[in-house]
Design an enzyme around this catalytic site. Structure first.
Site, PDB file in Angstrom:
ATOM      1  CG  HIS A 146      -2.143  -0.520   1.195  1.00  0.00           C
ATOM      2  ND1 HIS A 146      -2.565  -1.315   2.324  1.00  0.00           N
ATOM      3  CD2 HIS A 146      -3.033  -0.783   0.236  1.00  0.00           C
ATOM      4  CE1 HIS A 146      -3.859  -1.906   1.964  1.00  0.00           C
ATOM      5  NE2 HIS A 146      -4.182  -1.271   0.720  1.00  0.00           N
ATOM      6  CB  CYS A 188      -3.238   0.595   8.669  1.00  0.00           C
ATOM      7  SG  CYS A 188      -1.719   0.262   7.589  1.00  0.00           S
TER       8      CYS A 188
END
Ligand code: ARG
Length: 261
Positions: free
Chosen positions: A160, A254
């Site tokens: 990511h 996150c």
């Protein structure tokens, strides 16, 4: 943020997830609480999204959407195990009364999108290569009316964008060059000549998966080298322990979906 009440490593959709390695659920919750408290101490208002049974990755709230100026570009998860998380986030934004745009392209919200309000008058950086489809970058640009710069991720451990790069303030970033394709590295050098460059070691310690208010940088305690670089550059690192959530392949950023109203 969404507390890891149902957190577990039940499936493996990234190289960090090992379904045979034990996770200390109690410690995960305690560490998450430590992160929430650190953010509150710094003056942030934290909304809590109720966790749902059967969605063990819901603690990684950053993946649920991407918002700019009260407009929300929704997520569409790559893996079926996480699909249902998108509607939990949608309900949250609906309650706030924010405009929600349903995506057609696969994208994992702030996992692969980030925003710099003062770069080029408001710039979106977007990652692709593992999770978010490049088509989502164009869709986000149409949805949000901000230029979107596409960056290609090439290291499967850094799947990511928010594991590879982080905004430090309204216009500058920190990143690990080795996470990007050569051309994307060139783009980043052109856009951010004064960026802080993280080492591979700090990137793999999830050091770049950070939340910054422009002064205080909340980051994974294991990324000690990056903390020293940040301090030398005038920022105040705020280290937090998140060892259990790292077992799912995530850390500070996150766990936090930023609400840009
Ligand atoms: N287990 C989750 C997944 O693989 C971790 C998500 C990490 N989130 C993030 N914003 N990088 O989807």
């Amino acid at each position: 943020m969404s507390p890891p009440e149902h957190f577990a490593v039940e499936y493996a959709i990234n190289p960090w997830m090992d379904i045979t390695a034990p996770v200390d659920a109690e410690l995960a919750l305690k560490q998450w609480e430590g992160l929430r408290e650190a953010l509150v101490r710094l003056g942030h208002e934290v909304h809590v999204l109720p966790p749902e049974i059967g969605l063990p990755d819901m603690v990684y709230a950053a993946n649920g959407a991407f918002s700019v100026d009260g407009v929300v570009y929704g997520a569409r998860f790559k893996y079926p195990q996480r699909t249902a998380e998108a509607s939990a986030h949608r309900r949250f934004y609906d309650r706030l009364g924010w405009r929600y745009i349903t995506p057609a392209a696969t994208n994992e919200g702030e996992g692969d999108f980030t925003y710099l309000p003062k770069a080029l008058g408001g710039l979106v950086l977007a990652g692709h290569g593992f999770r978010t489809e490049v088509g989502a970058h164009a869709e986000a640009q149409e949805a949000l009316g901000r230029p979107v710069i596409s960056l290609r991720l090439t290291d499967p451990r850094i799947y990511h964008l928010d594991v590879a790069l982080a905004p430090l303030d309204d216009e500058n970033v920190a990143y690990y060059p080795g996470a990007f394709s050569e051309s994307s590295r060139t783009v980043l050098r052109r856009l951010f000549p004064h960026a802080i460059l993280a080492t591979e070691e700090d990137a793999l310690a999830f050091g770049l998966n950070l939340v910054s208010d422009g002064h205080n940088v909340v980051l994974n305690a294991e990324a000690t080298g990056l903390a020293a670089q940040l301090r030398a550059a005038g920022y105040t690192p705020v280290p937090v322990e998140l060892t259990e959530l790292k077992k799912g392949g995530g850390s500070v950023k996150c766990c936090v979906a930023e609400l840009r109203s």
